[in-house]
Design a protein around this motif. Structure first.
Motif, PDB file in Angstrom:
ATOM      1  N   PRO A 182      52.171 -42.824  80.777  1.00  0.00           N
ATOM      2  CA  PRO A 182      52.614 -42.478  82.129  1.00  0.00           C
ATOM      3  C   PRO A 182      52.993 -43.726  82.933  1.00  0.00           C
ATOM      4  O   PRO A 182      52.398 -44.803  82.750  1.00  0.00           O
ATOM      5  N   ASP A 183      53.975 -43.553  83.816  1.00  0.00           N
ATOM      6  CA  ASP A 183      54.492 -44.697  84.571  1.00  0.00           C
ATOM      7  C   ASP A 183      53.467 -45.288  85.535  1.00  0.00           C
ATOM      8  O   ASP A 183      53.260 -46.503  85.587  1.00  0.00           O
ATOM      9  N   GLY A 184      52.802 -44.409  86.301  1.00  0.00           N
ATOM     10  CA  GLY A 184      51.830 -44.910  87.276  1.00  0.00           C
ATOM     11  C   GLY A 184      50.735 -45.698  86.585  1.00  0.00           C
ATOM     12  O   GLY A 184      50.318 -46.760  87.057  1.00  0.00           O
ATOM     13  N   ASP A 185      50.295 -45.227  85.455  1.00  0.00           N
ATOM     14  CA  ASP A 185      49.239 -45.902  84.697  1.00  0.00           C
ATOM     15  C   ASP A 185      49.689 -47.293  84.254  1.00  0.00           C
ATOM     16  O   ASP A 185      48.950 -48.265  84.386  1.00  0.00           O
ATOM     17  N   ASN A 192      58.026 -41.155  81.964  1.00  0.00           N
ATOM     18  CA  ASN A 192      58.464 -41.735  83.231  1.00  0.00           C
ATOM     19  C   ASN A 192      58.908 -40.611  84.178  1.00  0.00           C
ATOM     20  O   ASN A 192      60.087 -40.288  84.271  1.00  0.00           O
ATOM     21  N   ASN A 193      57.934 -40.017  84.840  1.00  0.00           N
ATOM     22  CA  ASN A 193      58.276 -38.953  85.793  1.00  0.00           C
ATOM     23  C   ASN A 193      58.525 -39.505  87.189  1.00  0.00           C
ATOM     24  O   ASN A 193      58.613 -38.759  88.152  1.00  0.00           O
ATOM     25  N   ARG A 194      58.585 -40.821  87.266  1.00  0.00           N
ATOM     26  CA  ARG A 194      58.899 -41.509  88.520  1.00  0.00           C
ATOM     27  C   ARG A 194      57.982 -41.059  89.650  1.00  0.00           C
ATOM     28  O   ARG A 194      58.425 -40.881  90.791  1.00  0.00           O
ATOM     29  N   ALA A 195      56.747 -40.846  89.277  1.00  0.00           N
ATOM     30  CA  ALA A 195      55.802 -40.358  90.295  1.00  0.00           C
ATOM     31  C   ALA A 195      54.365 -40.512  89.837  1.00  0.00           C
ATOM     32  O   ALA A 195      54.076 -40.615  88.647  1.00  0.00           O
ATOM     33  N   TYR A 196      53.499 -40.517  90.832  1.00  0.00           N
ATOM     34  CA  TYR A 196      52.082 -40.229  90.602  1.00  0.00           C
ATOM     35  C   TYR A 196      52.010 -38.713  90.706  1.00  0.00           C
ATOM     36  O   TYR A 196      51.608 -38.153  91.718  1.00  0.00           O
TER      37      TYR A 196
HETATM   38 MG   LIG Z   1      53.840 -40.525  86.554  1.00  0.00          MG
END
Ligand SMILES: [Mg+2]
Ligand SMILES: Cc1ncc(C[n+]2csc(CCOP(=O)(O)OP(=O)(O)O)c2C)c(N)n1
Length: 619
Positions: A505-508, A532-536
């Motif tokens: 995950p991106d945020g991680d 990469n969902n571009r989000a938390y």
């Molecule tokens: Mg994310």
């Protein structure tokens, strides 16, 4: 000023020369003492510092790696590792954040069953390490934490050294480590480090901390002959008391609707095998919460996807090292916080767990108190053989149920496959599609998914039979675990022919993306697929829920919860750190070919990353 310049020039030349020497020696495997430097201005040298002995102690424990961000409070130990120890067993793994060091050690243990050490610099390094230590604590994972510190105020250098020292360095972590010590002599260091290691590896396994005092490291060994390193012999884990195990077997054998719920049971393949024997002896379905890989997903008794329904209908529930049994039997709704019972009011419960043997007061990872009919304070894996044997003595497996159980298993799988097909060709890509594309490249390999949560698409759809296939998740749900744990797992797997992959995950990743550099620098072959969902995204959903609750607009839920404008280019982020990477990919048809290219890189011993733009939250 000019004096300082001359000194720096001299020192730089010395460093450059010694780097070349070190590289040449590393290439030939040769180990020579470095020429004595005059550039550093040392008129007195110490032939055998205490830190050499500390390396002997770490080596005696079989510790292969020490992950660390470098720091003056353990500079002598660092130097002893690379020069006295030749940077082999233990090898220094350069980390860019103490959280990464601990996260790596966490993932390394889960893949190898072996303890890794990390060094943290006095107050500031330990502060950085703290959250990752908490994750390891919640996940019952042993880590050897070594804190650097100068206890003797009379010898501390003024300024920063004071600011980075403390009277009691482990105090910051003491609520979520099993044991710590601050040895005052080298003999004390040897005994406490061996004790710490032994305690860490005795279930319930947990992180431990030894403070390596700076003066103890840097001063010469005074009486080498008087020093000894105690032998390490690990304790056998405790088995359930015979009477209680028999009582549990009786209840399990005398009821039809039995379900087994397990979380942190199997330490190795033997544990998985013992779980299968138990389930087959009862012919009872198993709900694997996947703190570890406990049960093969290919077995018809693996019914993790039907957990809630099975618990609701059960007459007897056997919990095996479950962190939150209350949460299996009951629920509190979100967002209204309303209580609801899930299980029958008179369901009989058995729990084999060591949780009562190690609990601290402050942090609430012990979860809500859950009364249990037969609580057995014991190690679950060690208790499986006697429990299975006791069941076999009482009854034969109820084979009459097998056809119905097989059918229920197939239906569960069909539902998962159907659910995974929703939005198959969507862009941004669904997590189910991402997971499926990854499976296509892993299916012919001996594989390990470094972070694997209960309820994830992988756990629902991938045929997993080996303990190393799924390593479970963080334990404490502290974000920032996945990236370093995956690198640590890949380090453990790299010489075993196991391909380590992670859905990242991106945020991680953005907590401490420098761990990608660590993977590149140390040639750690990890296949990272960006989710990469571009989000938390979980937090987007929380904001939406709150806006709904407060009956207000929802489009603002993206404020403070998304990672866009600008979008992060993860391929560039990885490439900048020496990691092969492709992306961002938005067309799902492009994922498979990119992953195959990435796998080829990983098979050559290097990390690779494929950035895929996704929708939905991880798991
Ligand atoms: Mg994310
Ligand atoms: C250290 C820490 N800070 C904040 C949180 C709260 N939190 C829970 S999930 C989450 C989002 C994580 O984002 P990402 O890793 O991209 O996963 P996604 O939800 O997008 O799938 C956050 C911030 C947490 N669990 N841990």
């Amino acid at each position: 000023m000019s004096d300082r310049r001359t000194f720096l020039k001299g020192a730089a030349a010395t460093i450059a020369a010694s780097t070349v020497t070190a590289q040449a020696q590393a290439a030939t495997g040769e180990k020579k003492p470095a020429p004595k430097s005059s550039g550093a201005g040392l008129d007195k040298t110490i032939e055998r510092p205490g830190s050499d002995f500390m390396v002997d102690v770490l080596r005696s424990l079989g510790i292969e790696y020490v992950a660390s961000n470098p720091a003056s409070s353990f500079r002598s130990l660092h130097e002893s590792i690379v020069n006295y120890g030749g940077n082999r067993k233990p090898e220094f793994i350069t980390c860019m954040h103490e959280e990464s060091s601990v996260g790596m050690a966490h993932g390394y243990y889960k893949a190898s069953g072996k303890v890794m050490a990390m060094m943290a610099h006095g107050s500031v390094g330990i502060q950085h390490a703290a959250m990752a230590v908490y994750n390891a604590w919640c996940d019952r994972v042993p880590v050897m934490l070594i804190g650097g510190n100068f206890l003797d105020a009379a010898q501390r250098r003024p300024g920063v050294e004071w600011g980075h020292c403390s009277q009691n360095p482990a105090a910051l972590l003491r609520d979520y480590i099993k044991w710590d010590d601050q040895p005052a002599s080298l003999q004390h260091f040897a005994e406490s480090t061996v004790r710490a290691y032994k305690m860490a590896m005795t279930p319930p396994m947990e992180p431990v901390m030894i403070v390596a005092d700076g003066m103890l490291q840097e001063h010469p060994i005074e009486d080498e002959k008087g020093l000894s390193i105690p032998k390490l012999v690990l304790s056998a884990p405790p088995q359930g008391e015979t009477g209680a195990v028999r009582e549990a077997a009786k209840i399990l054998s005398s009821h039809e609707k039995v379900v087994i719920v397990c979380e942190r049971v199997a330490r190795n393949q033997e544990g998985v095998k013992r779980m299968v024997e138990l389930a087959e002896a009862l012919n009872a379905p198993v709900v694997d919460l996947l703190g570890r890989m406990n049960f093969p997903t290919t077995h018809y008794l693996c019914r993790s996807g039907d957990g809630r329904a099975l618990v609701r209908d059960a007459d007897v529930i056997l919990f095996l090292e479950v962190g939150d049994p209350w949460g299996q039997l009951n629920t509190i709704s979100d967002p209204h916080h309303q209580y609801r019972r899930i299980a029958k009011p008179d369901v009989k419960t058995i729990h084999v767990t060591l949780a009562d043997q190690l609990m601290k007061s402050n942090y609430q990872d012990m979860q809500r108190f859950c009364p249990v009919d037969i609580p057995i304070s014991a190690d679950a894996q060690a208790t499986l053989p006697s429990l299975t044997e006791a069941i076999r003595q009482i009854s034969k497996p109820r084979s009459g149920k097998t056809e119905a159980l097989k059918k229920a298993y197939q239906q569960m799988q069909a539902r998962a496959r159907e659910a995974a097909a929703h939005g198959w060709d969507a862009s941004p890509v669904t997590v189910a599609r991402l997971s499926s594309e990854l499976w296509q490249v892993l299916k012919n390999e001996n594989w390990c998914l470094a972070e694997s949560r209960g309820g994830s698409w992988a756990s629902r759809l991938w045929p997993a039979t080996q303990h190393h296939n799924f390593l479970g998740s963080s334990g404490g749900a502290g974000v920032g675990y996945i990236a370093p744990a995956a690198v640590g797992a890949a380090l453990a797997n790299k010489d075993k022919g196991i391909i380590t992959a992670v859905i990242q995950p991106d945020g991680d990743l953005m907590y401490a993306p420098g761990v990608l550099w660590t993977a590149a620098h140390h040639r750690i072959p990890l296949l990272s697929v960006m989710h990469n969902n571009r989000a938390y995204h979980q937090e987007v959903m929380h904001l939406q829920k709150m806006a709904g609750l407060h009956n207000r607009r929802m489009d603002t839920a993206r404020i403070g919860t998304t990672i866009e404008d600008p979008n992060i280019d993860y391929a560039k982020l990885a490439q900048a750190q020496g990691v092969w990477a492709e992306g961002p990919i938005t067309d799902p048809a492009q994922i498979g070919p990119a992953l195959r290219r990435a796998l080829a890189v990983v098979k050559k011993g290097q990390p690779a990353l494929v950035d895929v733009v996704t929708q939905g939250r991880s798991a």
